[in-house]
Write a protein that holds these residues in place. Structure first.
Motif, PDB file in Angstrom:
ATOM      1  N   ARG A 156       0.809  -1.227   0.000  1.00  0.00           N
ATOM      2  CA  ARG A 156       0.000   0.000   0.000  1.00  0.00           C
ATOM      3  C   ARG A 156       0.843   1.277   0.000  1.00  0.00           C
ATOM      4  NH1 ARG A 156      -2.415  -3.719   3.232  1.00  0.00           N
ATOM      5  NH2 ARG A 156      -4.493  -4.361   2.549  1.00  0.00           N
ATOM      6  N   ASN A 159      -0.469   4.233  -2.207  1.00  0.00           N
ATOM      7  CA  ASN A 159      -1.748   4.808  -1.794  1.00  0.00           C
ATOM      8  C   ASN A 159      -1.560   5.776  -0.634  1.00  0.00           C
ATOM      9  OD1 ASN A 159      -4.378   5.103  -2.441  1.00  0.00           O
ATOM     10  ND2 ASN A 159      -5.108   3.331  -1.300  1.00  0.00           N
ATOM     11  N   ASP A 270      -5.211  -3.082  -3.640  1.00  0.00           N
ATOM     12  CA  ASP A 270      -4.138  -3.516  -2.748  1.00  0.00           C
ATOM     13  C   ASP A 270      -4.626  -4.508  -1.703  1.00  0.00           C
ATOM     14  OD1 ASP A 270      -2.467  -1.835  -4.137  1.00  0.00           O
ATOM     15  OD2 ASP A 270      -2.617  -0.190  -2.719  1.00  0.00           O
ATOM     16  N   SER A 274      -6.608  -3.013   5.377  1.00  0.00           N
ATOM     17  CA  SER A 274      -5.495  -3.816   5.881  1.00  0.00           C
ATOM     18  C   SER A 274      -5.908  -4.570   7.137  1.00  0.00           C
ATOM     19  CB  SER A 274      -4.316  -2.913   6.202  1.00  0.00           C
ATOM     20  OG  SER A 274      -4.664  -2.031   7.242  1.00  0.00           O
TER      21      SER A 274
END
Lengths: 277, 267
Positions: A156, A159, A270, A274
């Protein structure tokens, strides 16, 4: 009128329910309804997936996600609420645009007009301003949360960079809007802010090496330097107001919207929100 | 009329398929909906109760004292007390933005991805908390609540006195050393400039010294490599320059560490 006669005026409940079902089936089975809604609402795994997959707005989401991603204690909802407040400011901002003229003679008068004469004008202005402040607060909190959870780590990384650009654009949106009421608070706050640009090395007329730049190019003068790029003059005046208005209403919102599209797209690409690997 | 689901398609508990996967609808969408609704209710009530500020019409001939930037820039405005405008207003903000952007590329610690932890990345979390909570949020609070006319300190209960007398006792570091320790050679501009430059150079070379001392034994430094480490050290030392200058100002009234009058650069 009361009395026993009332009972005969209505169908009993069973008849009523049957009637309702009949009407519902007619509507839901109709050609038009089916052209709009492509699946039922029955709570089945298939419908749950279609609910997001066949809806353009909900399609921001994956149809399935990790249990981890719905915890408020994990995300604080900060990113989503930043976007929500952006949408609120867009809607209220467009409404304000119907009444506000970005001209030095009218700007302040139009603020008063909104306050006293436009129906719901004051609440539109209040919502616009407070949502903007909340957006700034939440975008900072969102970045804090993303850092704390290590959500910028591979894959990531990029981003996060897009997110930093969005943070800067959020500040610029708020800052350019700050000038528009055209009162003492706004012009002096913007004067403080834009005066910083005078001190830009090489490009500001009071910055380091300004004199050398002027000798070389003849360009870095009080009327032609990094600050005048922002203020369209040597002070915050009428041209500044127009410039900030265009930046505030058109240029920065479009830039921010494009970056938001990239930001949300990459969240999906991605691997979603998360979580522990 | 939603039928209770007793259909041929039974709900399979998500746990039996993949213990960690759930349907976005309803589980996430309902959370978003409820939170969004509550927040919009809060915003509406707030907007009914509290009006957006509107002062008297803009008057370019009447400067208010203090002139404050919007609250979210007051941390940057606070830095103007300790640094010249080109540093506080241009260089440091640019470094903050660039520094934030390079974080993912200089933090090669793979631990702590996707969960909260301090123990597995103490330096990263410590630095970010210091930068964000102290140097950004706390300075905003100071700027909003404790700064008054002339950008002087005022307690929240004090009246803002625009005529508050504050002694301007700030001196440059070389003059302070000359007065305190009788090092009169530092009064010379050229000597002072060289001294100041070497101080700043020495400060930044601390990072290199630390690296060379520790790189043999420290696995993290070996993994980082000189380039990444150099960026980390530079950003870290630059960030710490602000609290260092604050402390020097409050304790010893030091204004500049290094003065280069020939190019108009004062640090």
């Amino acid at each position: 009128m009361g009395g026993p006669g009332v009972v005969y005026r209505f169908m009993n409940l069973i008849q009523l329910k049957a009637k309702y079902e009949e009407i519902r089936k007619t509507v839901v089975d109709s050609y038009v309804w089916k052209s709009i809604f492509r699946h039922g609402y029955k709570d089945t795994p298939r419908n749950r997936v279609l609910m997001t997959a066949s809806n353009v707005f909900l399609h921001l989401h994956p149809s399935k996600m990790r249990r981890h991603g719905i915890k408020i204690s994990y995300t604080w909802c900060a990113g989503g609420l930043t976007f929500l407040f952006f949408l609120v400011t867009v809607v209220t901002g467009v409404i304000l645009m119907f009444y506000y003229r970005p001209v030095a003679e009218y700007a302040y008068v139009d603020m008063k007009y909104l306050q006293f004469d436009v129906p719901f004008g004051m609440i539109m202005r209040n919502m616009h301003r407070w949502a903007a402040h909340l957006m700034v607060i939440l975008v900072m909190l969102h970045m804090f949360r993303v850092f704390m959870t290590g959500s910028y780590k591979p894959p990531r990384e990029f981003n996060w960079v897009v997110g930093v650009l969005l943070l800067v654009l959020t500040f610029l949106l708020s800052f350019t809007g700050y000038l528009l009421p055209w009162d003492q608070l706004s012009i002096w706050a913007v004067t403080v802010g834009t005066n910083m640009a005078r001190a830009t090395p090489l490009l500001g007329h009071e910055g380091p090496f300004a004199a050398q730049m002027q000798e070389l190019t003849g360009l870095v003068t009080p009327r032609y330097d990094a600050r005048s790029l922002l203020t369209a003059g040597t002070v915050v005046g009428a041209p500044t107001l127009l410039r900030f208005y265009v930046l505030h209403c058109i240029f920065i919102p479009i830039a921010a919207a494009i970056l938001m599209i990239v930001h949300f797209w990459r969240v999906r690409k991605d691997g979603g929100i998360s979580g522990p690997l | 009329m939603v039928e209770p689901h007793k259909s041929e398609e039974q709900i399979i508990p998500p746990s039996s398929l993949n213990p960690d996967k759930i349907h976005t609808w309803p589980f996430l969408v309902r959370v978003e909906f409820i939170v969004g609704l509550l927040v919009l209710i809060f915003l509406t009530i707030w907007s009914i109760a509290i009006d957006a500020p509107l002062e008297e019409p803009a008057n370019p001939t009447k400067t208010p004292n203090p002139s404050k930037a919007p609250w979210y820039f007051l941390g940057l405005q606070e830095m103007l007390v300790y640094f010249d405008p080109w540093i506080a207003g241009v260089l440091l903000p640019s470094l903050i933005i660039v520094g934030l952007m390079v974080i993912p590329y200089i933090d090669i610690n793979s631990k702590g991805s996707g969960y909260y932890t301090f123990r597995e990345r103490p330096f990263a979390v410590g630095m970010y908390c210091f930068g964000f909570l102290i140097l950004w949020i706390a300075l905003i609070v100071v700027g909003v609540f404790l700064r008054g006319p002339g950008w002087n300190f005022f307690a929240p209960w004090e009246a803002w006195d625009p005529h508050k007398v504050v002694a301007l006792t700030n001196v440059d570091l070389n003059m302070w050393l000359a007065q305190t320790f009788g090092l009169d050679f530092l009064r010379n501009q050229v000597v002072a400039a060289l001294f100041g430059l070497s101080l700043i150079g020495g400060y930044y070379s601390l990072g290199a010294v630390f690296y060379l001392m520790k790189v043999k034994t420290n696995e993290t430094l070996q993994k980082l490599g000189p380039v990444r480490y150099g960026i980390v050290a530079f950003l870290f030392l630059t960030m710490m320059a602000l609290p260092i200058k604050m402390v020097l100002r409050w304790t010893l009234n030091i204004k500049y560490i290094c003065v280069l009058p020939w190019v108009g650069i004062n640090i």
